[in-house]
Design an enzyme around this catalytic site. Structure first.
Site, short mmCIF file in Angstrom:
data_model
loop_
_atom_site.label_atom_id
_atom_site.label_comp_id
_atom_site.label_asym_id
_atom_site.label_seq_id
_atom_site.Cartn_x
_atom_site.Cartn_y
_atom_site.Cartn_z
N ASN A 394 0.83 -1.20 0.00
CA ASN A 394 0.00 0.00 0.00
C ASN A 394 0.86 1.25 0.00
OD1 ASN A 394 -1.92 1.95 0.26
ND2 ASN A 394 -2.80 1.20 2.15
N ASP A 395 1.40 1.62 1.15
CA ASP A 395 2.13 2.88 1.26
C ASP A 395 3.30 2.97 0.28
OD1 ASP A 395 0.52 3.89 3.26
OD2 ASP A 395 1.62 2.82 4.81
N VAL A 396 3.90 1.85 -0.05
CA VAL A 396 5.08 1.87 -0.92
C VAL A 396 4.71 2.17 -2.37
CG1 VAL A 396 6.38 0.30 0.52
CG2 VAL A 396 5.05 -0.63 -1.36
N THR A 397 3.40 2.28 -2.66
CA THR A 397 2.98 2.63 -4.02
C THR A 397 2.35 4.02 -4.05
OG1 THR A 397 0.76 1.73 -3.68
CG2 THR A 397 2.44 0.22 -4.52
#
Lengths: 465, 102
Positions: A394-397
């Site tokens: 999630n956050d890494v995209t």
């Protein structure tokens, strides 16, 4: 009985073998040989220790029994543990190294004659300092790893536990550790030794509780480093080269991994250690929670999109591990490959709960490692890919990291998933990731949300392909 | 004047940190998990100290407080040694290259 000089040379050899063990990990081909070197080094060190003591009486048998007990437990765990539980396992193992260091330090403190360190109450000053450092760092490693283990295992809430005055309290305890060590060395009092251990256990516990679940990659790496420094401290006490070399290797290894993990999140080491990240940001994001339209689809739509693609990039994250979806994912990819679709995997440095977590899971599912790429290697390929399949990340995209300087994750390196022609995002709900921030990717024109369990969705897509 | 042996050990320590630094940077990121488990296993070479402590008791009574701590540490370290190396081996066995015949 082996002479002291000869055994020192053997210890040096095992130290060198340990260096080769790590060196082997530079590529998967040489890694198995490296592991063998490690085992050899360990065998040499243990054998030499027995030979140098030269005491093959009842004690020897008892030692073998204890090795056997530990060995059986260790082997059993090693074969039973599911690959998804690797972070917990490593945290658990760290705690054992820490505790072993503490026990050895206690034994050396109680019976210094056995180690040629002087007599009780009159231990050589240098040895006492080394012993105290080894014991204190070992104790911190132990209690810190226990907390990390409980958080990873889900027994303890992964959300940060913070309270008022936490940092001053920690600072106070750290200062007191230094003072106690000083007093211990000047008085040789055994009471102070026990107090030192108790306080170190306490600080290990307090240092880790404010750190949130998703910061675990840093925490595990850091504890890895601590376990090394503890071993080195004991190595100095025992004047053992193998232990000093290993301690230094492990210590720097853990430190480098922590650094890589921190860089992967664009956060400073101290920022992570001071903790409380997830807790503070959540409130900020809930303020501007407007309803924005999202496109959601089902397995059929996803299969259609992928069938018509010529290249697909898979972005796995912790959610894939939780759903145990790696095997289902590989089956889906197999089907795609049969249709002549090029598939590769993109892995963010902090995907998962420990360094390299996703790589192991994909390897477990028989994904060849030359299809798996790191962030820098693959980030430019998103623009040319047809479909990005985000599963459990999630956050890494989140493109916000590149666009919004106000965002808490601003500046964090992210995968340029949004540059793909279309993005398939498997997720159970719209809830934000651990950083507590909305992912802009959900609302993009070209994003299709697939609301389902990662494993079930992947299986359904495969059926529809 | 003679140099204290401590200085030699310190030299080994410092140089090993540098070796560790360069060796670990050369580890491929996809093997970072096996790296952690193998460093775990090798740091259990602390078992050496545990064995010395365990065998330090007098022959008539091998269980004194100090040796009991030694024995406990032996078991803890042995869990790590066997568990660490075996789990690393299990992981490394899974890393396979793409079959060329495809």
């Amino acid at each position: 009985m082996l002479s002291a000089n000869l055994s020192a040379i053997f210890y040096l050899i095992s130290g060198v073998l340990f260096i080769l063990a790590l060196r082997g990990l530079s590529s998967p081909e040489t890694s198995r040989q490296g592991n063998f070197f490690g085992i050899l080094g360990m065998a040499i060190a243990i054998t030499v220790t027995f030979l140098s003591i030269g005491n093959f009486s009842t004690g020897f048998v008892v030692v073998l029994i204890f090795i056997l007990i530990g060995g059986l437990i260790g082997a059993f765990i090693a074969y039973k543990i599911p690959m998804t539980a690797m972070p917990e396992l490593v945290a658990g193992f760290h705690s054992l190294v820490g505790l072993a260091a503490v026990f050895v330090a206690i034994a050396a403190f109680l019976n210094p004659e056995a180690f040629n360190l002087g007599s009780p109450g009159n231990i050589k000053l240098g040895s006492l300092i080394e012993m105290s450092i080894g014991a204190a760092v070992g104790a911190i490693t132990f209690s810190g790893s226990i907390i990390a283990f409980l958080k990873l295992q889900g027994i303890m809430s992964g959300s940060p536990i913070t309270f008022k005055g936490q940092h001053p309290l920690n600072a106070l305890i750290l200062i007191s550790i230094i003072i106690i060590t000083y007093l211990l060395c000047s008085t040789q009092s055994s009471n102070l030794f026990w107090i030192l251990l108790a306080v170190s256990f306490l600080i290990g516990f307090l240092l880790i509780i404010p750190i949130g679940g998703a910061d675990m990659p840093v925490v595990i790496s850091m504890l890895n480093s601590y376990s090394g420094w503890a071993a080195a401290g004991i190595g100095f006490t025992l004047e053992n080269t193998a232990l000093i070399i290993t301690g230094a290797l492990v210590g720097s290894s853990g430190a480098i991994l922590s650094y890589i993990m921190c860089k992967g999140m664009n956060r400073s080491f101290f920022n992570v250690i001071l903790g409380g990240f997830g807790a503070t940001e959540q409130s900020a994001s809930s303020q501007n929670k407007e309803q924005r339209p999202v496109k959601s689809g089902n397995a059929d739509d996803a299969a259609f999109l992928m069938k018509n693609a010529s290249s697909v990039i898979i972005v796995p994250g912790y959610g894939m591990a939780v759903a145990q979806a790696q095997h289902a994912l590989r089956e889906m990819v197999d089907t795609l490959k049969k249709n002549d679709i090029k598939v590769s995997y993109a892995i963010h440095p902090v995907a998962g709960r420990m360094p390299g977590h996703m790589n192991v899971l994909l390897a477990e599912a028989n994904v060849p490692y030359d299809e798996v790429f790191e962030l820098e290697e693959i980030n430019n390929d998103f623009a040319n890919a047809d479909v990005a399949f985000v599963i459990g990340a999630n956050d890494v995209t989140n493109p916000v990291a590149k666009t919004d300087p106000q965002s808490p994750i601003y500046g964090m390196p992210v995968l340029d998933v949004e540059k793909c022609k279309s993005v398939l995002f498997v997720k159970r709900s719209l809830s934000p990731g651990y950083a507590g921030i909305d992912n802009d990717l959900f609302y993009k024109e070209n994003t299709l949300m697939l609301f389902a369990d990662a494993k079930k969705m992947t299986e359904d897509i495969t059926k529809n392909l | 004047m003679e140099i204290d042996p401590f200085i030699f050990r310190l030299s080994i320590f410092i140089l090993s940190i540098f070796i560790g630094y360069y060796v670990v940077w050369s580890v491929t990121p996809s093997l970072h998990t096996p790296l952690m488990s193998v460093t775990n296993a090798i740091s259990s070479v602390i078992i050496v100290g545990a064995i010395i402590a365990g065998l330090a008791g007098n022959p008539n009574n091998i269980f004194n407080t100090s040796s009991i701590f030694g024995f406990l540490a032996i078991s803890l370290a042995a869990i790590n040694i066997f568990g660490g190396f075996l789990v690393t081996q299990r992981m490394l066995a899974m890393y396979k290259k793409k079959k060329k015949s495809k």
